[in-house]
Design a protein around this motif. Structure first.
Motif, PDB file in Angstrom:
ATOM      1  N   PHE A  45       0.825  -1.217   0.000  1.00  0.00           N
ATOM      2  CA  PHE A  45       0.000   0.000   0.000  1.00  0.00           C
ATOM      3  C   PHE A  45       0.856   1.262   0.000  1.00  0.00           C
ATOM      4  CE2 PHE A  45      -3.518  -2.573   0.182  1.00  0.00           C
ATOM      5  CZ  PHE A  45      -3.591  -3.361   1.329  1.00  0.00           C
ATOM      6  N   ILE A 125     -19.244  -3.193  -9.698  1.00  0.00           N
ATOM      7  CA  ILE A 125     -17.979  -2.712  -9.170  1.00  0.00           C
ATOM      8  C   ILE A 125     -17.056  -3.918  -9.102  1.00  0.00           C
ATOM      9  CG2 ILE A 125     -18.992  -0.842  -7.848  1.00  0.00           C
ATOM     10  CD1 ILE A 125     -18.511  -2.527  -5.358  1.00  0.00           C
ATOM     11  N   VAL A 201     -22.399 -11.830  -7.300  1.00  0.00           N
ATOM     12  CA  VAL A 201     -20.935 -11.776  -7.241  1.00  0.00           C
ATOM     13  C   VAL A 201     -20.396 -12.723  -8.310  1.00  0.00           C
ATOM     14  CG1 VAL A 201     -18.895 -12.191  -5.841  1.00  0.00           C
ATOM     15  CG2 VAL A 201     -20.967 -11.289  -4.793  1.00  0.00           C
ATOM     16  N   GLN A 253     -42.223 -14.137   4.353  1.00  0.00           N
ATOM     17  CA  GLN A 253     -40.985 -14.312   3.591  1.00  0.00           C
ATOM     18  C   GLN A 253     -41.232 -13.941   2.145  1.00  0.00           C
ATOM     19  OE1 GLN A 253     -38.004 -17.445   3.955  1.00  0.00           O
ATOM     20  NE2 GLN A 253     -39.439 -18.510   5.276  1.00  0.00           N
ATOM     21  N   PHE A 317       1.049   8.736  -5.775  1.00  0.00           N
ATOM     22  CA  PHE A 317       2.288   8.662  -4.998  1.00  0.00           C
ATOM     23  C   PHE A 317       2.852   7.261  -5.035  1.00  0.00           C
ATOM     24  CE2 PHE A 317       0.191   6.528  -1.501  1.00  0.00           C
ATOM     25  CZ  PHE A 317      -1.058   7.116  -1.380  1.00  0.00           C
TER      26      PHE A 317
ATOM     27  N   LYS B   2      -0.993   7.173   4.390  1.00  0.00           N
ATOM     28  CA  LYS B   2      -1.336   6.769   3.029  1.00  0.00           C
ATOM     29  C   LYS B   2      -1.917   5.357   3.050  1.00  0.00           C
ATOM     30  CE  LYS B   2       2.570   9.179   0.965  1.00  0.00           C
ATOM     31  NZ  LYS B   2       3.833   8.952   0.258  1.00  0.00           N
ATOM     32  N   LYS B   3      -1.261   4.475   3.809  1.00  0.00           N
ATOM     33  CA  LYS B   3      -1.748   3.091   3.851  1.00  0.00           C
ATOM     34  C   LYS B   3      -3.135   3.032   4.451  1.00  0.00           C
ATOM     35  CE  LYS B   3       2.746   0.845   4.143  1.00  0.00           C
ATOM     36  NZ  LYS B   3       3.606  -0.059   4.894  1.00  0.00           N
ATOM     37  N   ILE B   6      -5.650   4.037   1.897  1.00  0.00           N
ATOM     38  CA  ILE B   6      -5.865   3.015   0.868  1.00  0.00           C
ATOM     39  C   ILE B   6      -6.692   1.878   1.430  1.00  0.00           C
ATOM     40  CG2 ILE B   6      -4.713   1.286  -0.544  1.00  0.00           C
ATOM     41  CD1 ILE B   6      -2.386   3.308  -0.786  1.00  0.00           C
ATOM     42  N   MET B   7      -6.394   1.475   2.640  1.00  0.00           N
ATOM     43  CA  MET B   7      -7.121   0.345   3.203  1.00  0.00           C
ATOM     44  C   MET B   7      -8.584   0.708   3.455  1.00  0.00           C
ATOM     45  SD  MET B   7      -4.182  -1.174   5.721  1.00  0.00           S
ATOM     46  CE  MET B   7      -5.116  -2.530   6.356  1.00  0.00           C
ATOM     47  N   MET B  13     -14.957  -0.446  -0.907  1.00  0.00           N
ATOM     48  CA  MET B  13     -15.282  -1.000  -2.218  1.00  0.00           C
ATOM     49  C   MET B  13     -15.831  -2.407  -2.126  1.00  0.00           C
ATOM     50  SD  MET B  13     -12.168   0.216  -4.609  1.00  0.00           S
ATOM     51  CE  MET B  13     -12.697  -0.942  -5.846  1.00  0.00           C
ATOM     52  N   ILE B  14     -15.543  -3.084  -1.055  1.00  0.00           N
ATOM     53  CA  ILE B  14     -15.974  -4.474  -0.968  1.00  0.00           C
ATOM     54  C   ILE B  14     -17.392  -4.495  -0.422  1.00  0.00           C
ATOM     55  CG2 ILE B  14     -15.538  -6.696   0.100  1.00  0.00           C
ATOM     56  CD1 ILE B  14     -12.594  -5.919   0.239  1.00  0.00           C
ATOM     57  N   LEU B  15     -18.313  -4.818  -1.295  1.00  0.00           N
ATOM     58  CA  LEU B  15     -19.712  -4.826  -0.901  1.00  0.00           C
ATOM     59  C   LEU B  15     -20.096  -6.212  -0.410  1.00  0.00           C
ATOM     60  CD1 LEU B  15     -21.249  -2.823  -3.846  1.00  0.00           C
ATOM     61  CD2 LEU B  15     -20.724  -2.034  -1.551  1.00  0.00           C
ATOM     62  N   PRO B  16     -21.204  -6.334   0.309  1.00  0.00           N
ATOM     63  CA  PRO B  16     -21.652  -7.666   0.757  1.00  0.00           C
ATOM     64  C   PRO B  16     -21.809  -8.603  -0.429  1.00  0.00           C
ATOM     65  CG  PRO B  16     -22.922  -5.959   1.814  1.00  0.00           C
ATOM     66  CD  PRO B  16     -22.037  -5.261   0.832  1.00  0.00           C
ATOM     67  N   ALA B  17     -21.223  -9.778  -0.345  1.00  0.00           N
ATOM     68  CA  ALA B  17     -21.183 -10.679  -1.485  1.00  0.00           C
ATOM     69  C   ALA B  17     -22.382 -11.598  -1.531  1.00  0.00           C
ATOM     70  CB  ALA B  17     -19.901 -11.503  -1.449  1.00  0.00           C
ATOM     71  N   ALA B  18     -23.078 -11.756  -0.484  1.00  0.00           N
ATOM     72  CA  ALA B  18     -24.168 -12.721  -0.463  1.00  0.00           C
ATOM     73  C   ALA B  18     -25.431 -12.052   0.037  1.00  0.00           C
ATOM     74  CB  ALA B  18     -23.805 -13.881   0.455  1.00  0.00           C
ATOM     75  N   PHE B  19     -26.549 -12.532  -0.485  1.00  0.00           N
ATOM     76  CA  PHE B  19     -27.832 -12.069   0.013  1.00  0.00           C
ATOM     77  C   PHE B  19     -28.471 -13.243   0.735  1.00  0.00           C
ATOM     78  CE2 PHE B  19     -27.903  -8.130  -2.294  1.00  0.00           C
ATOM     79  CZ  PHE B  19     -27.065  -8.356  -3.373  1.00  0.00           C
ATOM     80  N   CYS B  21     -31.744 -14.604   3.159  1.00  0.00           N
ATOM     81  CA  CYS B  21     -33.067 -14.346   3.690  1.00  0.00           C
ATOM     82  C   CYS B  21     -33.127 -14.876   5.106  1.00  0.00           C
ATOM     83  CB  CYS B  21     -34.122 -15.056   2.852  1.00  0.00           C
ATOM     84  SG  CYS B  21     -34.310 -14.351   1.229  1.00  0.00           S
ATOM     85  N   LYS B  23     -34.799 -16.659   7.756  1.00  0.00           N
ATOM     86  CA  LYS B  23     -35.923 -17.568   7.745  1.00  0.00           C
ATOM     87  C   LYS B  23     -36.788 -17.316   8.974  1.00  0.00           C
ATOM     88  CE  LYS B  23     -37.071 -22.424   7.234  1.00  0.00           C
ATOM     89  NZ  LYS B  23     -38.160 -22.093   6.338  1.00  0.00           N
TER      90      LYS B  23
END
Lengths: 317, 321
Positions: A45, A125, A201, A253, A317, B2-3, B6-7, B13-19, B21, B23
């Motif tokens: 980084f 994205i 995804v 549901q 940078f 800077k690090k 960036i982190m 940017m990392i959005l939830p990958a799973a949906f 429900c 129950k």
């Protein structure tokens, strides 16, 4: 005499102080042999680049960002933008009638035609990892994933006229599917909501050329070529309720259910397309041979999708 | 710095990958309703009828529709209701065994509370008469005063409970009301199974009118025959009876024929006077216990017109009355 003594005394005091100070200021500095050797850039980084990438089917440029992880790995992220489009079309019956022609659908003596309004949203994205075989090469392998901004619903559509004209049926009238284990219920306006859906995804694999960040360079151009796994396009319905253990429908549901050819097998809504229909739509020239089950075929051929992208980066940078 | 920047940007940017429900867990919840207040023992008596003994007398009672016939059985429930099964079969024929059995069920209120059916106790049953339980040498008899006439009839059987070892069966033995009715229809002419949910109890006349608006060929006579079939309640008894009570018609009566306590399901067979386009006179029913609710599913096939054959499944969602 007195003045002379005082002057000599003051001079002695003054000189002794200054001589002591000069002792401090003239002390020698230690020699550091490593002072002029540059430190190794560990890359984690340590660098950041911003850039742009052209969108598909548009003149817009979208932002991309990159950073370094190791001399062999860089991370890129950004937006793959697809301009949203609105469209309207008519859905006819599969099998016995042309798919896109306006045909009445017999249903218990009443005829229905499904007029649909839809919105196309194919933007993602992305988060990609470029893996370089050596510290200097521009060629790289890329792995990562794309995340759909619409939750995988590439095309969202809804019927423009109520499935049933009686308002007392809205939100209480539905169609059973999947061996009556699920029910597609009409919404509060009497319409049904559906979508053309992929996985939300999508993993990506590919190769590319160009490093987004090189410490000795300000502007960089990269190129990606690969495939991502979308899971295949399928027709899905919203507002789907599962069956309860008691046999009724669980109205608490709400699921999204992807329709399969098996769900339509044996019903009047068969999605089997004959060779004649494929010929009339010009699909035979692409090697599509009938009879095929449209939903399963569409899912199969769209599982893996090509990906090409050009990026321009400016190192910050 | 800077690090960190960036982190943070990478994390955003990392959005939830799973949906997923969430129950609904109500299906796994145990049955927790408390017993009704002052729950007495339930008792069911079955009477000797003329078909089984030429010497036996009959208690003649009137059904909801005014027809008079012999009382076949009388069951007292813990909700101060009595279920009277009326045998409409005409036994004044040469061959009684050839007569198709017709059973009517009438649900009445009774005013005497009893911990158990004690000999000498008199029950005043609204719309029927007064009934006194007597103990004979080795059994019981009932002395009934109906419409001014007194008759004593031997009791063939006094049933206490069925499934006595099942706490769940005892707990669901009470009065229930219909919260919602689900109709699932399938058959020729329907491209896919059709579902309609009625959230205001169960009025068969309204349901019939809805069906006729969706399916061709339903006659006006069949719709008219549903008048008065407004479900006012469902009674389950510890002796294994189920009764679907209507406001203006004879009740539908069924008896337990399957008890799968582990799965929380009870199977019933109905035998009622008249079926209609929605409830078959001889339907089979299944009751499933889900949390504190019961679901009664009735399946019966019915022809609604000459060209199309539709199956209609009726599911009552029941909640404690």
């Amino acid at each position: 005499m007195k003045k002379t003594a005082i002057f000599l005394t003051a001079a002695a005091v003054f000189l002794s102080v200054n001589l002591h100070a000069q002792d401090v200021t003239v002390a020698e500095e230690a020699f550091d042999p490593t002072a002029f050797v540059p430190q190794e850039d560990k890359m984690i980084f340590n660098h950041l680049a911003l850039g742009v990438s052209p969108t598909d089917f548009s003149t817009l440029l979208v932002p991309v960002v990159a950073t370094t992880l190791t001399p062999y790995v860089q991370i890129r992220g950004g937006l793959d933008w697809f301009p949203p489009l609105k469209a309207s079309w008519v859905l006819g019956r599969f099998g016995k009638a042309d798919l896109l022609n306006i045909k009445d659908i017999p249903f218990g003596g009443n005829n229905y035609t499904f007029n649909l309004d839809g919105t196309l949203n194919a933007s993602d994205i992305k988060l990609l990892f470029d893996i370089f075989p050596t510290k200097r090469t521009s060629f790289h392998f890329t792995a990562g994933f794309l995340v759909s901004l619409s939750g995988g619903k590439v095309i969202k559509a809804f019927t423009t006229e109520p499935f049933d004209k009686d308002p007392s049926d809205w939100e209480s009238l539905g169609v059973n599917i999947h061996n009556a284990q699920y029910c597609i219920m009409t919404d509060k306006t009497g319409n049904m909501q559906m979508s053309l859906k992929t996985n939300a995804v999508k993993p990506y694999l590919g190769i590319g050329f160009g490093r987004a960040i090189r410490p000795d360079s300000r502007v960089r151009v990269t190129f990606d070529m690969g495939v991502y796994y979308s899971g295949g396009f399928r027709v899905a319905f919203d507002n789907v309720h599962p069956r309860t253990a008691g046999g009724s429908w669980d109205m608490t549901q709400k699921l999204t259910y992807s329709l399969t050819s098996d769900d339509l097998t044996g019903s009047e809504w068969s999605d089997t397309l004959t060779q004649e229909q494929l010929d009339s739509w010009g699909l035979s020239q692409f090697g599509v041979k009938g009879p095929i089950k449209a939903l399963d075929y569409m899912k199969r051929v769209t599982s893996w999708c090509p990906y090409l992208k050009l990026n321009i980066f400016i190192k910050i940078f | 710095m800077k690090k960190t920047l960036i982190m943070l940007a990478a994390a955003a940017m990392i959005l939830p990958a799973a949906f997923s429900c969430k129950k609904n867990n109500s299906e796994n919840q145990p049955f927790t309703l408390a017993d009704p207040v002052n729950k007495p023992h339930q008792v069911k008596v079955e009477f000797v009828t003329k078909a089984s003994s030429a010497e036996a007398q009959e208690i003649k009672v009137k059904g909801v529709d005014g027809r008079t016939a012999a009382l076949k059985s009388l069951e007292l429930t813990n909700g101060q209701k009595a279920i009277a099964i009326i045998d409409y079969a005409n036994r004044e024929v040469e061959n009684p065994k050839a007569v198709k059995a017709e059973i009517g069920a009438k649900v009445c209120k009774y005013t005497v509370k009893a911990v158990k059916a004690t000999p000498g106790t008199t029950y005043e049953i609204e719309g029927l008469g007064t009934f006194t339980l007597n103990q004979t040498g080795d059994g019981y008899s009932i002395t009934a005063v109906v419409d001014g006439e007194t008759v004593t009839v031997n009791v063939t059987e006094v049933k206490a409970m069925v499934g006595a070892d099942s706490d769940l069966f005892k707990k669901v033995a009470r009065e229930w009301k219909v919260k919602a009715t689900t109709i699932n229809a399938s058959g020729t002419g329907i491209p896919a199974g059709l579902t309609k949910v009625f959230n205001d109890g169960c009025n068969l006349e309204s349901i019939g009118e809805w069906i006729s608006s969706k399916i061709e060929g339903v006659s006006a006579e069949k719709i008219a025959a549903l008048k008065g079939y407004n479900v006012s309640g469902v009674i389950l008894t510890e002796s294994g009876s189920v009764s679907i009570e209507f406001t203006g018609k004879d009740a539908f009566a069924g008896t337990l024929n399957n008890l799968d306590i582990n799965a929380g399901t009870f199977g019933y067979v109905f035998e009622s006077t008249e079926g209609n386009m929605i409830l078959s006179a001889r339907a089979t029913g299944i009751i499933r216990v889900v949390g504190n609710k019961l679901f009664l599913t009735l399946v019966g096939a019915a022809n609604y017109n000459e060209t199309n054959n539709y199956n209609v499944e009726v599911i009552f969602e029941l909640e404690a009355a």
